[in-house]
Scaffold this motif. Structure first.
Motif, PDB file in Angstrom:
ATOM      1  N   ASN A  71      44.201  78.081  17.068  1.00  0.00           N
ATOM      2  CA  ASN A  71      45.144  77.422  16.170  1.00  0.00           C
ATOM      3  C   ASN A  71      44.427  76.863  14.936  1.00  0.00           C
ATOM      4  OD1 ASN A  71      47.305  77.989  17.843  1.00  0.00           O
ATOM      5  ND2 ASN A  71      47.266  75.998  18.859  1.00  0.00           N
ATOM      6  N   ARG A  72      43.236  76.317  15.158  1.00  0.00           N
ATOM      7  CA  ARG A  72      42.449  75.802  14.029  1.00  0.00           C
ATOM      8  C   ARG A  72      42.063  76.940  13.080  1.00  0.00           C
ATOM      9  NH1 ARG A  72      39.881  75.233  10.270  1.00  0.00           N
ATOM     10  NH2 ARG A  72      38.316  73.655   9.698  1.00  0.00           N
ATOM     11  N   MET A  73      41.745  78.101  13.622  1.00  0.00           N
ATOM     12  CA  MET A  73      41.348  79.238  12.783  1.00  0.00           C
ATOM     13  C   MET A  73      42.530  79.813  11.998  1.00  0.00           C
ATOM     14  SD  MET A  73      38.767  81.168  15.437  1.00  0.00           S
ATOM     15  CE  MET A  73      38.500  82.557  14.346  1.00  0.00           C
ATOM     16  N   MET A  74      43.739  79.520  12.427  1.00  0.00           N
ATOM     17  CA  MET A  74      44.925  80.029  11.730  1.00  0.00           C
ATOM     18  C   MET A  74      45.294  79.189  10.517  1.00  0.00           C
ATOM     19  SD  MET A  74      47.616  81.580  14.513  1.00  0.00           S
ATOM     20  CE  MET A  74      47.727  80.193  15.634  1.00  0.00           C
ATOM     21  N   MET A  75      44.565  78.121  10.261  1.00  0.00           N
ATOM     22  CA  MET A  75      44.902  77.262   9.129  1.00  0.00           C
ATOM     23  C   MET A  75      44.912  78.069   7.829  1.00  0.00           C
ATOM     24  SD  MET A  75      42.899  73.667   9.760  1.00  0.00           S
ATOM     25  CE  MET A  75      43.119  73.271   8.018  1.00  0.00           C
ATOM     26  N   PRO A  76      45.975  77.968   7.045  1.00  0.00           N
ATOM     27  CA  PRO A  76      46.033  78.701   5.781  1.00  0.00           C
ATOM     28  C   PRO A  76      45.118  78.071   4.736  1.00  0.00           C
ATOM     29  CG  PRO A  76      47.951  77.299   6.010  1.00  0.00           C
ATOM     30  CD  PRO A  76      47.199  77.186   7.301  1.00  0.00           C
ATOM     31  N   SER A  77      44.873  78.800   3.671  1.00  0.00           N
ATOM     32  CA  SER A  77      44.076  78.262   2.580  1.00  0.00           C
ATOM     33  C   SER A  77      44.825  77.102   1.926  1.00  0.00           C
ATOM     34  CB  SER A  77      43.798  79.355   1.547  1.00  0.00           C
ATOM     35  OG  SER A  77      45.013  79.855   1.023  1.00  0.00           O
ATOM     36  N   ARG A  78      44.103  76.325   1.137  1.00  0.00           N
ATOM     37  CA  ARG A  78      44.697  75.141   0.521  1.00  0.00           C
ATOM     38  C   ARG A  78      45.931  75.478  -0.316  1.00  0.00           C
ATOM     39  NH1 ARG A  78      42.490  70.077  -0.734  1.00  0.00           N
ATOM     40  NH2 ARG A  78      44.186  68.736  -1.473  1.00  0.00           N
ATOM     41  N   GLU A  79      45.835  76.592  -1.090  1.00  0.00           N
ATOM     42  CA  GLU A  79      46.964  76.947  -1.952  1.00  0.00           C
ATOM     43  C   GLU A  79      48.166  77.473  -1.173  1.00  0.00           C
ATOM     44  OE1 GLU A  79      43.829  80.266  -2.126  1.00  0.00           O
ATOM     45  OE2 GLU A  79      43.903  78.083  -2.225  1.00  0.00           O
ATOM     46  N   ASP A  80      47.944  77.966   0.054  1.00  0.00           N
ATOM     47  CA  ASP A  80      49.050  78.480   0.876  1.00  0.00           C
ATOM     48  C   ASP A  80      49.573  77.450   1.870  1.00  0.00           C
ATOM     49  OD1 ASP A  80      48.967  80.975  -0.334  1.00  0.00           O
ATOM     50  OD2 ASP A  80      47.446  81.723   1.060  1.00  0.00           O
ATOM     51  N   THR A  81      48.953  76.277   1.905  1.00  0.00           N
ATOM     52  CA  THR A  81      49.374  75.236   2.848  1.00  0.00           C
ATOM     53  C   THR A  81      50.745  74.681   2.462  1.00  0.00           C
ATOM     54  OG1 THR A  81      47.112  74.592   3.384  1.00  0.00           O
ATOM     55  CG2 THR A  81      48.826  72.941   3.751  1.00  0.00           C
ATOM     56  N   VAL A  82      51.612  74.553   3.476  1.00  0.00           N
ATOM     57  CA  VAL A  82      52.927  73.958   3.270  1.00  0.00           C
ATOM     58  C   VAL A  82      52.924  72.586   3.935  1.00  0.00           C
ATOM     59  CG1 VAL A  82      55.410  74.162   3.663  1.00  0.00           C
ATOM     60  CG2 VAL A  82      54.048  76.209   3.205  1.00  0.00           C
ATOM     61  N   ALA A  83      52.622  71.567   3.142  1.00  0.00           N
ATOM     62  CA  ALA A  83      52.621  70.196   3.654  1.00  0.00           C
ATOM     63  C   ALA A  83      54.025  69.611   3.508  1.00  0.00           C
ATOM     64  CB  ALA A  83      51.602  69.358   2.901  1.00  0.00           C
ATOM     65  N   VAL A  84      54.235  68.457   4.101  1.00  0.00           N
ATOM     66  CA  VAL A  84      55.539  67.800   4.038  1.00  0.00           C
ATOM     67  C   VAL A  84      55.345  66.370   3.569  1.00  0.00           C
ATOM     68  CG1 VAL A  84      55.454  67.067   6.458  1.00  0.00           C
ATOM     69  CG2 VAL A  84      57.668  67.330   5.335  1.00  0.00           C
ATOM     70  N   ASP A  85      56.278  65.892   2.775  1.00  0.00           N
ATOM     71  CA  ASP A  85      56.240  64.512   2.313  1.00  0.00           C
ATOM     72  C   ASP A  85      56.485  63.588   3.501  1.00  0.00           C
ATOM     73  OD1 ASP A  85      56.533  62.044   1.153  1.00  0.00           O
ATOM     74  OD2 ASP A  85      58.037  62.649  -0.316  1.00  0.00           O
ATOM     75  N   PRO A  86      55.532  62.698   3.841  1.00  0.00           N
ATOM     76  CA  PRO A  86      55.722  61.814   5.000  1.00  0.00           C
ATOM     77  C   PRO A  86      57.017  61.016   4.947  1.00  0.00           C
ATOM     78  CG  PRO A  86      53.467  61.682   4.201  1.00  0.00           C
ATOM     79  CD  PRO A  86      54.228  62.498   3.205  1.00  0.00           C
ATOM     80  N   ALA A  87      57.502  60.702   3.747  1.00  0.00           N
ATOM     81  CA  ALA A  87      58.742  59.930   3.629  1.00  0.00           C
ATOM     82  C   ALA A  87      59.934  60.692   4.201  1.00  0.00           C
ATOM     83  CB  ALA A  87      58.996  59.578   2.170  1.00  0.00           C
TER      84      ALA A  87
END
Length: 439
Positions: free
Chosen positions: A201-217
């Motif tokens: 699962n750790r190796m599946m981490m996408p690159s920074r530009e492909d990361t889909v983060a979420v606003d904690p709010a």
């Protein structure tokens, strides 16, 4: 690894329909397979479908309560503080992915409902604490831990054959759990998954530009309404805002839980998990009004379970009554020998699980075929049972049926996580297959 995951994600985003449409398509697929491989007529297949349509009502309600009570408990200040403290251990996105996978596996070994809810709730807390972590992979990693539940202490198949009076007792007797759950081959498979899956699962981490983060709010629950002046409260309002009333009924629940564990040991089932979540939620929210407000928010995510589970029950009706599930099982048995039989039993269970996504229901369908074949080939009965159990758990990774509660908690769609789950399916399948063949 990233290229493969990216490919799977693109495929899933483009072609995987909403889980409701998935179950509708699956219904037509089983209908067609029943016409081809059994002697059932179209009219009979429709009868089998309708006859089984309401066969999962009890289980459906249990699943709704898993989602609602888990969500209500998690929205309490005490529980959020505890999960938040645990989430604080992760200092980077990679650590968050590993930590949520480990916690989900441990929780699922205790009880599948517990693991399913805790994994998703913990993933949400990690998303609030850790910056730049991919939210889709975080939820997918929590869901991959769910695969071990049939090998844990709440596995329905090993517990069934360890219970006096089970339907196969005349054929195989009673099989104690030291030959199934606590057998060397099963523990080795669990350890393999526990070590390898967090790394994968750790190796599946996408690159920074492909990361889909979420606003904690966006992950924060609705805040409780401000306290009302006591002088303005009516007698009914006072009851709704009474901490004493919540405490008294909460104590009722805790007393029963004490009695249950004192007489049964640490034996969890779905009803006890729901009971525990429900009464802890009542106590932690403080007043009946705050508890009910949290329940209203939690119920909003249960629509998928309520609507889709009857369709899966209808599919199970077609699979079992037409004999299609037995036909699938016999096809794998026909190409097996004493060495490969556990492996093919595992694969057959994985296939049947797409259409009969219930451990107990699937065992009722496959047991007569698999147990007779195992005795004919001289293969271990406990290992055969666990092969079916692991197959049932394995393809849950890409079966939206089981992902619905976690997706509802996370606020995601099935196609958001299934690309990651496909790769997890291949890796875990290799681990389980090696265990079935060589241990």
């Amino acid at each position: 690894m990233k290229a493969v995951v990216s490919l799977f994600n693109r495929i899933m985003q483009r072609y995987l329909p909403d889980p409701f449409l998935f179950v509708v398509i699956l219904t037509f697929a089983v209908f067609g397979l029943g016409l081809i491989f059994t002697e059932s007529s179209p009219y009979q297949m429709v009868q089998f479908w309708g006859g089984g349509f309401w066969g999962l009502l009890t289980f459906s309600m249990q699943m709704v309560l898993v989602l609602v009570t888990g969500h209500v408990l998690a929205s309490s200040r005490i529980f959020k503080k505890g999960l938040g403290s645990l989430a604080g251990l992760a200092k980077s996105p990679g650590q968050a992915i590993i930590l949520v996978t480990v916690i989900s596996i441990l929780a699922s070994l205790i009880n599948w409902g517990f693991g399913l809810v805790i994994g998703a709730l913990f993933a949400k807390e990690l998303a609030k604490k850790v910056k730049n972590v991919d939210y889709r992979l975080l939820i997918a990693s929590a869901y991959t831990g769910f695969i071990v539940w049939h090998g844990g202490i709440s596995g329905s198949i090993p517990l069934t054959i360890a219970t006096a009076g089970h339907f196969s007792e005349d054929l195989i007797g009673i099989i104690p759990t030291d030959q199934t759950i606590f057998a060397f081959f099963n523990i080795a498979i669990i350890l393999g998954i526990f070590i390898i899956m967090p790394i994968v699962n750790r190796m599946m981490m996408p690159s920074r530009e492909d990361t889909v983060a979420v606003d904690p709010a966006l992950l924060e629950e609705d805040q409780p309404a401000a306290a009302i002046e006591q002088a303005a409260l009516t007698p009914a309002d006072r009851l709704e805002n009474s901490k004493i009333l919540s405490m008294l009924i909460g104590i009722f629940g805790l007393v029963f839980l004490f009695y249950y564990f004192a007489t049964n040991g640490f034996k969890l089932n779905l009803d006890i998990v729901n009971f525990l979540f429900l009464f802890l939620g009542i106590l932690f929210h403080g007043t009946p009004k705050q508890f009910l407000n949290a329940t209203v928010n939690a119920v909003k995510g249960a629509s998928g379970i309520i609507i889709q589970f009857p369709f899966y029950a209808g599919i199970m009706g077609m699979m079992t009554t037409s004999g299609l599930a037995a036909v699938m099982s016999e096809a794998f048995v026909s190409i097996s020998n004493d060495f490969t039989f556990p492996f093919f039993a595992f694969l057959s269970a994985g296939l049947v699980n797409f259409f009969v996504p219930s451990g107990g229901g699937q065992w009722a369908v496959q047991a007569p075929v698999m147990l007779e074949a195992a005795q004919t080939l001289g293969v271990s009965i406990p290992k055969t049972a666990m092969a079916v159990a692991w197959g049932d758990a394995w393809t849950n990774l890409i079966q939206p049926f089981w992902a619905l509660p976690a997706l509802a908690i996370a606020g995601l769609k099935a196609k958001d996580i299934m690309g990651y789950c496909v790769l997890a399916l291949f890796v875990s399948g290799i681990i389980i297959s090696l265990g079935m063949l060589f241990l």
